[in-house]
Design a protein around this motif. Structure first.
Motif, PDB file in Angstrom:
ATOM      1  N   GLY A 107       0.826  -1.281   0.017  1.00 38.44           N
ATOM      2  CA  GLY A 107      -0.052  -0.099   0.106  1.00 38.44           C
ATOM      3  C   GLY A 107       0.830   1.434  -0.001  1.00 38.44           C
ATOM      4  N   ASP A 108       1.916   1.028   0.793  1.00 37.78           N
ATOM      5  CA  ASP A 108       2.857   2.356   0.814  1.00 37.78           C
ATOM      6  C   ASP A 108       3.430   2.592  -0.594  1.00 37.78           C
ATOM      7  OD1 ASP A 108       2.294   2.750   3.540  1.00 37.78           O
ATOM      8  OD2 ASP A 108       3.876   1.618   4.187  1.00 37.78           O
ATOM      9  N   ASP A 109       3.735   1.384  -1.187  1.00 42.85           N
ATOM     10  CA  ASP A 109       4.582   1.541  -2.550  1.00 42.85           C
ATOM     11  C   ASP A 109       3.463   2.028  -3.641  1.00 42.85           C
ATOM     12  OD1 ASP A 109       6.697   0.445  -1.381  1.00 42.85           O
ATOM     13  OD2 ASP A 109       6.372  -1.655  -2.192  1.00 42.85           O
ATOM     14  N   VAL A 110       2.366   1.608  -3.421  1.00 44.92           N
ATOM     15  CA  VAL A 110       1.208   2.316  -4.382  1.00 44.92           C
ATOM     16  C   VAL A 110       1.179   3.606  -4.280  1.00 44.92           C
ATOM     17  CG1 VAL A 110      -1.239   2.181  -4.920  1.00 44.92           C
ATOM     18  CG2 VAL A 110      -0.161  -0.036  -4.583  1.00 44.92           C
ATOM     19  N   GLU A 111       0.981   4.211  -2.878  1.00 45.16           N
ATOM     20  CA  GLU A 111       0.689   5.638  -2.844  1.00 45.16           C
ATOM     21  C   GLU A 111       2.171   6.206  -3.221  1.00 45.16           C
ATOM     22  OE1 GLU A 111      -0.138   8.674   0.831  1.00 45.16           O
ATOM     23  OE2 GLU A 111       0.143   6.548   1.272  1.00 45.16           O
ATOM     24  N   ARG A 112       3.258   5.798  -3.144  1.00 48.02           N
ATOM     25  CA  ARG A 112       4.587   6.554  -3.182  1.00 48.02           C
ATOM     26  C   ARG A 112       4.658   6.450  -4.797  1.00 48.02           C
ATOM     27  NH1 ARG A 112       9.171   4.385  -4.569  1.00 48.02           N
ATOM     28  NH2 ARG A 112       8.500   2.216  -3.859  1.00 48.02           N
ATOM     29  N   LEU A 113       4.374   5.343  -5.556  1.00 43.50           N
ATOM     30  CA  LEU A 113       4.494   5.292  -7.123  1.00 43.50           C
ATOM     31  C   LEU A 113       3.530   6.177  -7.664  1.00 43.50           C
ATOM     32  CD1 LEU A 113       5.379   1.685  -7.430  1.00 43.50           C
ATOM     33  CD2 LEU A 113       6.950   3.735  -7.718  1.00 43.50           C
ATOM     34  N   VAL A 114       2.361   6.213  -7.166  1.00 41.73           N
ATOM     35  CA  VAL A 114       1.298   7.018  -7.866  1.00 41.73           C
ATOM     36  C   VAL A 114       1.378   8.417  -7.634  1.00 41.73           C
ATOM     37  CG1 VAL A 114      -1.116   7.546  -7.783  1.00 41.73           C
ATOM     38  CG2 VAL A 114      -0.817   5.333  -7.652  1.00 41.73           C
ATOM     39  N   ARG A 115       2.022   8.947  -6.477  1.00 40.03           N
ATOM     40  CA  ARG A 115       2.077  10.206  -6.359  1.00 40.03           C
ATOM     41  C   ARG A 115       3.508  10.750  -7.226  1.00 40.03           C
ATOM     42  NH1 ARG A 115      -0.470  12.797  -2.408  1.00 40.03           N
ATOM     43  NH2 ARG A 115      -1.434  11.565  -0.789  1.00 40.03           N
ATOM     44  N   GLN A 116       4.520   9.888  -7.255  1.00 37.90           N
ATOM     45  CA  GLN A 116       5.692  10.014  -8.034  1.00 37.90           C
ATOM     46  C   GLN A 116       5.136  10.281  -9.599  1.00 37.90           C
ATOM     47  OE1 GLN A 116       8.562   6.962  -7.671  1.00 37.90           O
ATOM     48  NE2 GLN A 116       9.141   7.794  -5.556  1.00 37.90           N
ATOM     49  N   TYR A 117       4.241   9.540  -9.871  1.00 34.04           N
ATOM     50  CA  TYR A 117       3.712   9.705 -11.356  1.00 34.04           C
ATOM     51  C   TYR A 117       3.090  10.867 -11.613  1.00 34.04           C
ATOM     52  CZ  TYR A 117       1.230   8.566 -15.788  1.00 34.04           C
ATOM     53  OH  TYR A 117       0.596   8.849 -17.073  1.00 34.04           O
ATOM     54  N   GLN A 118       2.270  11.309 -10.609  1.00 33.92           N
ATOM     55  CA  GLN A 118       1.475  12.569 -10.704  1.00 33.92           C
ATOM     56  C   GLN A 118       2.485  13.697 -10.975  1.00 33.92           C
ATOM     57  OE1 GLN A 118      -1.656  13.399 -11.096  1.00 33.92           O
ATOM     58  NE2 GLN A 118      -2.141  11.253 -11.159  1.00 33.92           N
ATOM     59  N   VAL A 119       3.637  13.583 -10.240  1.00 31.64           N
ATOM     60  CA  VAL A 119       4.778  14.749 -10.237  1.00 31.64           C
ATOM     61  C   VAL A 119       5.680  14.571 -11.598  1.00 31.64           C
ATOM     62  CG1 VAL A 119       6.896  15.616  -9.124  1.00 31.64           C
ATOM     63  CG2 VAL A 119       4.860  14.802  -7.927  1.00 31.64           C
ATOM     64  N   LEU A 120       5.902  13.363 -11.980  1.00 32.57           N
ATOM     65  CA  LEU A 120       6.619  13.043 -13.174  1.00 32.57           C
ATOM     66  C   LEU A 120       6.078  12.039 -13.910  1.00 32.57           C
ATOM     67  CD1 LEU A 120       9.368  13.970 -14.733  1.00 32.57           C
ATOM     68  CD2 LEU A 120      10.521  12.071 -13.217  1.00 32.57           C
ATOM     69  N   PRO A 121       5.010  12.331 -14.803  1.00 32.28           N
ATOM     70  CA  PRO A 121       4.409  11.270 -15.564  1.00 32.28           C
ATOM     71  C   PRO A 121       5.266  10.669 -16.684  1.00 32.28           C
ATOM     72  CG  PRO A 121       3.584  13.320 -16.294  1.00 32.28           C
ATOM     73  CD  PRO A 121       4.369  13.662 -15.110  1.00 32.28           C
ATOM     74  N   LYS A 122       5.797   9.404 -16.305  1.00 31.54           N
ATOM     75  CA  LYS A 122       6.478   8.886 -17.279  1.00 31.54           C
ATOM     76  C   LYS A 122       6.148   7.233 -17.345  1.00 31.54           C
ATOM     77  CE  LYS A 122      11.133  11.045 -16.589  1.00 31.54           C
ATOM     78  NZ  LYS A 122      12.483  11.039 -16.398  1.00 31.54           N
ATOM     79  N   ASN A 123       6.389   6.691 -18.584  1.00 34.09           N
ATOM     80  CA  ASN A 123       5.841   5.323 -18.677  1.00 34.09           C
ATOM     81  C   ASN A 123       6.489   4.317 -17.734  1.00 34.09           C
ATOM     82  OD1 ASN A 123       4.175   6.183 -20.799  1.00 34.09           O
ATOM     83  ND2 ASN A 123       6.009   5.911 -22.368  1.00 34.09           N
ATOM     84  N   GLN A 124       7.850   4.664 -17.375  1.00 39.03           N
ATOM     85  CA  GLN A 124       8.449   3.664 -16.261  1.00 39.03           C
ATOM     86  C   GLN A 124       7.824   3.677 -14.971  1.00 39.03           C
ATOM     87  OE1 GLN A 124      12.627   4.446 -16.076  1.00 39.03           O
ATOM     88  NE2 GLN A 124      12.979   2.494 -14.923  1.00 39.03           N
TER      89      GLN A 124
END
Length: 516
Positions: A107-124
């Protein structure tokens, strides 16, 4: 709850689902065990026949041991089931705790990765976030499959479905709300899983208490059963021994009716019983030989005894010529010897008559009249020895007894007191009821009877060491006749210590009701 086929937790889940079924099956096995033991004991009693004492002892020990073996078997089964339940629950609790920790980490990983994508939307980053959401969804599905009654699973799945649209979120507030809902649902899921774990722990405690209760009742029941079987087995062993004891007692009391001979039982005890019956028959034969010998010997001796006595009287009266002084002395010795031999013959006849009287005839007897008649019979002998008889008997005292046997006993006791009492001293006779017995005491002064001699003085042909007042050597049958008479009357005769006399013989006769 869904089955965990293919996992290590299938047994514990099934156990939790089927609590009542498990207890029913366990009780069914116990009932079947008791039914099997009951059938075995019935079959054992009907088919197995005890052939030897060793077989009886070993068989009794085995039968008494069977309930204890059943108790150990049931205790081992309960212990194994409890050990298995504890081990599987422990393993399951560790597994669930580990899964919940992994869910929280994912759950922590999901929250962290989703927020990172919102900041820096990259395919990776999108691939990593999708992979984390998929892994989180799989873990949630696995936990929900383990606990099918968790209501929060649907909420989490709905939140994950909405959160999977994160690439289209343009508002951070919406993303924060979705993540907040996911965290809240995750905490609610943890609480619900913890409640289910607590329920399982409570079930384990309840199951342990039920096992302890059942074990306590089973222990008490089987211990009582084992004790009862032990007592029954002891009775099976004691019963033939008591039978042997009753046979020995019948032989000792010379009873005419012997117990019925046993046909079945341990062969060792049956052999002993058979030997006792043979011994009784042998003693009866010897008794008949002794009685016949006494009867014939005493009868055959009376005829020549009468001739010798008559010849001595003729010589003493001088009918065949005057005797010189030495000849008179020899005739006097012959006369004395003849009288002594005649006394021995009379005693033998009396003892023989007593042996032949096996069954007494009971009737009411006025005890004072019987004692007065006995003392009158010895009136001349008492006057010769300057002795007297003092009678202390209530005029109303009656006893239900055999008059012939009682008179014979009193004659011999009074005769013994006259012969061995101090010259010039009185002889006391007293009688009274004491409890359930009538006691008659015959007392005289003189030399006391030693304690060592009291045991054998009532045996036939046993004489005291002190000389008699009449200078006649007794046959040693008088007190033996008294003892046999008392025995036939159901009582006994003993020598007691009394302050009023040096020697006291006591006859004890049970008080009976007159059936006439």
């Amino acid at each position: 709850m869904k089955s965990l086929e293919g996992t290590a937790f299938t047994p514990i889940v099934a156990l939790c689902q089927q609590k009542q079924s498990f207890l029913f099956i366990n009780n069914l096995n116990s009932n079947a065990l008791f039914a099997m033991l009951g059938n075995y004991f019935t079959y054992f009693g009907q088919v197995v026949q005890v052939r030897s004492l060793r077989q009886l002892i070993l068989g009794s020990f085995f039968v008494a041991l069977v309930p204890l073996i059943a108790l150990l078997w049931q205790s081992q089964r309960d212990f194994d089931s409890m050990s298995q339940l504890t081990a599987e629950n422990t393993q399951f609790f560790v597994f669930v705790t580990s899964e919940l920790r992994e869910i929280e980490a994912l759950g922590d990983d999901v929250e962290r990765l989703v927020r990172q994508y919102q900041v820096l939307p990259k395919n990776q980053l999108q691939q990593l976030a999708d992979s984390a959401i998929a892994g989180y969804s799989n873990k949630i599905s696995f936990i929900c499959d383990q606990f099918g009654d968790i209501s929060e699973c649907n909420t989490i799945n709905l939140n994950l479905s909405q959160l999977s649209e994160y690439p289209s979120f343009n508002d951070n507030l919406l993303l924060d709300a979705q993540l907040a809902d996911l965290r809240q649902s995750q905490q609610q899921l943890r609480r619900q899983v913890q409640q289910l774990i607590n329920q399982r722990i409570l079930y384990q405690q309840t199951y342990l208490e039920e096992i302890q209760s059942r074990q306590g009742w089973s222990t008490a029941f089987l211990v009582v059963l084992s004790l009862s079987l032990t007592i029954i087995a002891a009775q099976l062993i004691i019963k033939p021994v008591r039978k042997l004891k009753s046979i020995i007692k019948s032989i000792a009391n010379n009873d005419s009716s012997m117990p019925t001979q046993t046909q079945d039982g341990p062969r060792e005890l049956i052999a002993v019983e058979r030997d006792l019956y043979w011994l009784n028959d042998r003693l009866q034969q010897l008794e008949k030989v002794r009685t016949a010998l006494l009867r014939h010997a005493s009868h055959e001796l009376k005829t020549p005894m009468a001739s010798i006595k008559e010849g001595c009287e003729i010589l003493e009266q001088g009918l065949v010529g005057e005797l010189t002084d030495p000849q008179k002395e020899v005739v006097d010795l012959l006369t004395v010897s003849t009288e002594r031999l005649n006394l021995l013959i009379v005693k033998l006849l009396d003892y023989n008559a007593l042996l032949q009287q096996a069954e007494p005839t009971f009737e009411n007897i006025a005890l004072l009249d019987l004692i007065n008649d006995c003392s009158h019979h010895y009136k001349l002998l008492l006057a010769q020895n300057d002795q007297s008889i003092v009678i202390d008997v209530d005029t109303q005292l009656e006893v239900v007894s055999d008059p012939e046997l009682l008179r014979r006993a009193m004659d011999n006791l009074v005769s013994n007191a006259i012969a061995h009492g101090t010259l010039g001293s009185p002889i006391h006779v007293r009688a009274k009821d004491v409890g359930s017995n009538t006691i008659i005491d015959v007392m005289n002064s003189g030399e006391e009877i030693a304690l060592a001699a009291r045991g054998e003085i009532f045996e036939p042909f046993k004489r005291g060491q002190k000389s008699r007042n009449d200078k006649v050597i007794g046959a040693g049958l008088g007190l033996s006749i008294v003892s046999d008479c008392a025995r036939l009357l159901g009582g006994d005769v003993t020598i007691i210590d009394d302050n009023k006399a040096d020697v006291c013989f006591r006859i004890r006769i049970p008080i009976r009701e007159n059936n006439a």
